[in-house]
Write a protein that holds these residues in place. Structure first.
Motif, PDB file in Angstrom:
ATOM      1  N   VAL A   1       0.842  -1.197   0.000  1.00  0.00           N
ATOM      2  CA  VAL A   1       0.000   0.000   0.000  1.00  0.00           C
ATOM      3  C   VAL A   1       0.878   1.248   0.000  1.00  0.00           C
ATOM      4  O   VAL A   1       1.747   1.404   0.856  1.00  0.00           O
ATOM      5  CB  VAL A   1      -0.924   0.022   1.238  1.00  0.00           C
ATOM      6  CG1 VAL A   1      -1.779   1.293   1.237  1.00  0.00           C
ATOM      7  CG2 VAL A   1      -1.808  -1.224   1.276  1.00  0.00           C
ATOM      8  N   ASP A   2       0.679   2.107  -0.973  1.00  0.00           N
ATOM      9  CA  ASP A   2       1.339   3.410  -1.029  1.00  0.00           C
ATOM     10  C   ASP A   2       0.274   4.468  -0.744  1.00  0.00           C
ATOM     11  O   ASP A   2      -0.411   4.944  -1.654  1.00  0.00           O
ATOM     12  CB  ASP A   2       1.968   3.626  -2.409  1.00  0.00           C
ATOM     13  CG  ASP A   2       2.765   4.927  -2.497  1.00  0.00           C
ATOM     14  OD1 ASP A   2       2.588   5.796  -1.615  1.00  0.00           O
ATOM     15  OD2 ASP A   2       3.557   5.072  -3.448  1.00  0.00           O
TER      16      ASP A   2
ATOM     17  N   ARG B   1      -2.094   6.904  -3.058  1.00  0.00           N
ATOM     18  CA  ARG B   1      -3.330   6.132  -3.166  1.00  0.00           C
ATOM     19  C   ARG B   1      -3.174   5.053  -4.238  1.00  0.00           C
ATOM     20  O   ARG B   1      -3.913   4.982  -5.218  1.00  0.00           O
ATOM     21  CB  ARG B   1      -4.528   7.037  -3.495  1.00  0.00           C
ATOM     22  CG  ARG B   1      -4.873   8.024  -2.410  1.00  0.00           C
ATOM     23  CD  ARG B   1      -6.349   8.389  -2.429  1.00  0.00           C
ATOM     24  NE  ARG B   1      -6.807   8.862  -3.708  1.00  0.00           N
ATOM     25  CZ  ARG B   1      -6.979  10.149  -4.026  1.00  0.00           C
ATOM     26  NH1 ARG B   1      -6.695  11.089  -3.138  1.00  0.00           N
ATOM     27  NH2 ARG B   1      -7.422  10.494  -5.202  1.00  0.00           N
ATOM     28  N   ALA B   2      -2.188   4.194  -4.020  1.00  0.00           N
ATOM     29  CA  ALA B   2      -1.860   3.158  -5.002  1.00  0.00           C
ATOM     30  C   ALA B   2      -1.576   1.835  -4.302  1.00  0.00           C
ATOM     31  O   ALA B   2      -1.163   1.805  -3.131  1.00  0.00           O
ATOM     32  CB  ALA B   2      -0.655   3.583  -5.841  1.00  0.00           C
TER      33      ALA B   2
ATOM     34  N   ARG C   1       1.779  -4.994 -11.245  1.00  0.00           N
ATOM     35  CA  ARG C   1       1.223  -3.749 -11.770  1.00  0.00           C
ATOM     36  C   ARG C   1       0.836  -2.856 -10.601  1.00  0.00           C
ATOM     37  O   ARG C   1       0.744  -3.321  -9.458  1.00  0.00           O
ATOM     38  CB  ARG C   1       0.017  -4.010 -12.665  1.00  0.00           C
ATOM     39  CG  ARG C   1      -1.242  -4.498 -11.949  1.00  0.00           C
ATOM     40  CD  ARG C   1      -2.331  -4.838 -12.957  1.00  0.00           C
ATOM     41  NE  ARG C   1      -3.636  -5.103 -12.355  1.00  0.00           N
ATOM     42  CZ  ARG C   1      -4.001  -6.244 -11.808  1.00  0.00           C
ATOM     43  NH1 ARG C   1      -3.155  -7.260 -11.774  1.00  0.00           N
ATOM     44  NH2 ARG C   1      -5.216  -6.394 -11.298  1.00  0.00           N
ATOM     45  N   THR C   2       0.614  -1.602 -10.891  1.00  0.00           N
ATOM     46  CA  THR C   2       0.176  -0.641  -9.890  1.00  0.00           C
ATOM     47  C   THR C   2      -1.234  -0.193 -10.231  1.00  0.00           C
ATOM     48  O   THR C   2      -1.526   0.145 -11.382  1.00  0.00           O
ATOM     49  CB  THR C   2       1.109   0.581  -9.849  1.00  0.00           C
ATOM     50  OG1 THR C   2       2.423   0.147  -9.474  1.00  0.00           O
ATOM     51  CG2 THR C   2       0.618   1.603  -8.838  1.00  0.00           C
ATOM     52  N   VAL C   3      -2.111  -0.225  -9.244  1.00  0.00           N
ATOM     53  CA  VAL C   3      -3.475   0.271  -9.424  1.00  0.00           C
ATOM     54  C   VAL C   3      -3.712   1.387  -8.418  1.00  0.00           C
ATOM     55  O   VAL C   3      -3.069   1.434  -7.369  1.00  0.00           O
ATOM     56  CB  VAL C   3      -4.522  -0.850  -9.245  1.00  0.00           C
ATOM     57  CG1 VAL C   3      -4.322  -1.953 -10.274  1.00  0.00           C
ATOM     58  CG2 VAL C   3      -4.467  -1.444  -7.834  1.00  0.00           C
ATOM     59  N   VAL C   4      -4.602   2.279  -8.755  1.00  0.00           N
ATOM     60  CA  VAL C   4      -4.891   3.412  -7.876  1.00  0.00           C
ATOM     61  C   VAL C   4      -6.336   3.336  -7.405  1.00  0.00           C
ATOM     62  O   VAL C   4      -7.170   2.661  -8.003  1.00  0.00           O
ATOM     63  CB  VAL C   4      -4.627   4.750  -8.593  1.00  0.00           C
ATOM     64  CG1 VAL C   4      -3.164   4.891  -8.949  1.00  0.00           C
ATOM     65  CG2 VAL C   4      -5.498   4.874  -9.845  1.00  0.00           C
ATOM     66  N   TYR C   5      -6.614   4.022  -6.308  1.00  0.00           N
ATOM     67  CA  TYR C   5      -7.966   4.043  -5.763  1.00  0.00           C
ATOM     68  C   TYR C   5      -8.319   5.473  -5.375  1.00  0.00           C
ATOM     69  O   TYR C   5      -7.447   6.335  -5.227  1.00  0.00           O
ATOM     70  CB  TYR C   5      -8.087   3.102  -4.561  1.00  0.00           C
ATOM     71  CG  TYR C   5      -7.048   3.321  -3.478  1.00  0.00           C
ATOM     72  CD1 TYR C   5      -7.250   4.236  -2.450  1.00  0.00           C
ATOM     73  CD2 TYR C   5      -5.849   2.607  -3.492  1.00  0.00           C
ATOM     74  CE1 TYR C   5      -6.289   4.432  -1.463  1.00  0.00           C
ATOM     75  CE2 TYR C   5      -4.880   2.795  -2.519  1.00  0.00           C
ATOM     76  CZ  TYR C   5      -5.108   3.704  -1.506  1.00  0.00           C
ATOM     77  OH  TYR C   5      -4.157   3.904  -0.532  1.00  0.00           O
TER      78      TYR C   5
ATOM     79  N   GLU D   1      -9.901   5.349   0.051  1.00  0.00           N
ATOM     80  CA  GLU D   1      -8.869   5.820   0.976  1.00  0.00           C
ATOM     81  C   GLU D   1      -9.430   5.972   2.390  1.00  0.00           C
ATOM     82  O   GLU D   1      -8.789   5.589   3.382  1.00  0.00           O
ATOM     83  CB  GLU D   1      -8.308   7.150   0.493  1.00  0.00           C
ATOM     84  CG  GLU D   1      -7.235   7.717   1.415  1.00  0.00           C
ATOM     85  CD  GLU D   1      -6.805   9.111   1.000  1.00  0.00           C
ATOM     86  OE1 GLU D   1      -5.648   9.473   1.285  1.00  0.00           O
ATOM     87  OE2 GLU D   1      -7.621   9.836   0.410  1.00  0.00           O
ATOM     88  N   ALA D   2     -10.632   6.508   2.491  1.00  0.00           N
ATOM     89  CA  ALA D   2     -11.251   6.679   3.806  1.00  0.00           C
ATOM     90  C   ALA D   2     -11.521   5.326   4.462  1.00  0.00           C
ATOM     91  O   ALA D   2     -11.281   5.141   5.667  1.00  0.00           O
ATOM     92  CB  ALA D   2     -12.547   7.469   3.670  1.00  0.00           C
ATOM     93  N   ALA D   3     -12.006   4.363   3.664  1.00  0.00           N
ATOM     94  CA  ALA D   3     -12.258   3.019   4.203  1.00  0.00           C
ATOM     95  C   ALA D   3     -10.961   2.349   4.626  1.00  0.00           C
ATOM     96  O   ALA D   3     -10.899   1.667   5.659  1.00  0.00           O
ATOM     97  CB  ALA D   3     -12.983   2.174   3.160  1.00  0.00           C
ATOM     98  N   LEU D   4      -9.902   2.566   3.855  1.00  0.00           N
ATOM     99  CA  LEU D   4      -8.601   1.980   4.185  1.00  0.00           C
ATOM    100  C   LEU D   4      -8.052   2.574   5.477  1.00  0.00           C
ATOM    101  O   LEU D   4      -7.530   1.848   6.344  1.00  0.00           O
ATOM    102  CB  LEU D   4      -7.630   2.222   3.024  1.00  0.00           C
ATOM    103  CG  LEU D   4      -6.178   1.778   3.238  1.00  0.00           C
ATOM    104  CD1 LEU D   4      -6.098   0.270   3.444  1.00  0.00           C
ATOM    105  CD2 LEU D   4      -5.312   2.203   2.042  1.00  0.00           C
ATOM    106  N   ARG D   5      -8.187   3.885   5.624  1.00  0.00           N
ATOM    107  CA  ARG D   5      -7.656   4.536   6.819  1.00  0.00           C
ATOM    108  C   ARG D   5      -8.388   4.056   8.079  1.00  0.00           C
ATOM    109  O   ARG D   5      -7.756   3.755   9.096  1.00  0.00           O
ATOM    110  CB  ARG D   5      -7.798   6.056   6.659  1.00  0.00           C
ATOM    111  CG  ARG D   5      -7.257   6.871   7.819  1.00  0.00           C
ATOM    112  CD  ARG D   5      -5.849   6.484   8.185  1.00  0.00           C
ATOM    113  NE  ARG D   5      -4.963   6.424   7.026  1.00  0.00           N
ATOM    114  CZ  ARG D   5      -3.855   5.699   6.976  1.00  0.00           C
ATOM    115  NH1 ARG D   5      -3.507   4.942   8.029  1.00  0.00           N
ATOM    116  NH2 ARG D   5      -3.094   5.703   5.898  1.00  0.00           N
TER     117      ARG D   5
END
Length: 302
Positions: free
Chosen positions: A165-166, A170-171, A182-186, A191-195
């Motif tokens: 997680v970067d 947000r990748a 590969r790299t995917v972004v969100y 981001e709020a759910a991840l935090r």
């Protein structure tokens, strides 16, 4: 019960499957599929040199007669071609009959996907369920947000570690089929759910023996893809009208909705981790079909 293969044939098959796994990096799921297809092909073969083009054609014809779908026949033919090419390279047969094997091309299936409004309703409902901060509910919300935001496969999602997680960009760093990275972004909602998950959800489930997985099960182990699939099915069935298509349906939805929003096909290919652009082009058919429906409903001369 699978048929019993001749000893020499069975030994060759096992060596081929090891080659797929160790040298070509195929997943356990893919190796199992090859085993099932090739066991059927080799059931009546006592020695590999018997494996000629008529044998391959009769095998496919038997599958067709039994009602196998075009996609199934195409997959079986691909497995046979891969096996005979390997057998020729390894000196087990002198010619490669699979090189001349023609199989029906599968008709691209148009996946049934939730609309953007239905996907939003699924995520809103999951967000309401996670409002009280219960750890599993926070995890389930993150599962849904990341699947829809990034289009990753459920196995790829469950394989993520914390250091994949970067947060600044947000990748996510994803290892896909064939060990391709590969790299995917969100976006901001994911981001709020991840935090929230990292701040309060994951610490409540982590144990001393827990792996460095991003997503954890209720007992502190790495989240099982089967559990993640259940999460998606429950979330989709809770929204009236949303098709119960599972995690792959959210992957389809992510691609379809991005193309409908004007995303470049090459970008969607990179997002999904498709090796060939032709695979991604399936989603252009989906959007065209939807345009046809709208046109027929709205245009006076449709």
């Amino acid at each position: 019960m699978p048929p019993q293969l001749a000893p020499g044939v069975a030994e060759a098959l096992e060596e081929f499957l090891r080659h797929l796994e160790l040298e070509r990096g195929r997943s356990p799921h893919t190796v199992r599929a090859y085993r099932a297809d090739l066991t059927g092909l080799l059931a009546d073969v006592t020695d590999l040199p018997e494996l000629d083009l008529p044998v391959l054609r009769r095998w496919l014809a038997a599958g067709h007669g039994a009602g196998a779908a075009r996609s199934t026949l195409a997959r079986r033919a691909a497995a046979a071609r891969t096996f005979t090419a390997w057998a020729r390279r390894s000196g087990r047969i002198t010619t490669d009959p699979g090189a001349r094997l023609v199989s029906p091309r599968p008709r691209p299936a148009l996946p049934d996907v939730p609309t953007a409004a239905e996907a939003a309703a699924v995520l809103d409902a999951a967000g309401s369920g996670a409002a009280e901060g219960e750890p599993v509910a926070l995890r389930d919300l993150l599962v849904l947000e990341l699947l829809y935001a990034t289009g990753v496969r459920v196995a790829e999602l469950c394989s993520l570690d914390l250091d994949d997680v970067d947060g600044d960009r947000r990748a996510l760093r994803v290892i896909g089929k064939g060990d391709r990275e590969r790299t995917v972004v969100y976006g901001v909602p994911a981001e709020a759910a991840l935090r929230r998950w990292l701040d309060t959800g994951r610490p409540a489930l982590v144990r001393s023996e827990s792996p460095p997985a991003l997503l954890l099960g209720a007992r502190g182990g790495r989240l099982d893809p089967r559990v993640a699939r259940d999460v998606v099915h429950r979330a989709l069935t809770a929204v009236p009208g949303a098709p119960d298509v599972g995690p792959h349906g959210l992957r389809h939805a992510a691609a379809t909705h991005m193309l409908e929003g004007g995303a470049d096909l090459r970008y969607v290919q990179e997002l999904l981790g498709h090796a060939k652009l032709a695979t991604t082009q399936l989603y252009t058919h989906v959007t065209v079909e939807r345009l046809k429906v709208v046109h027929e409903q709205a245009h006076p001369r449709a």
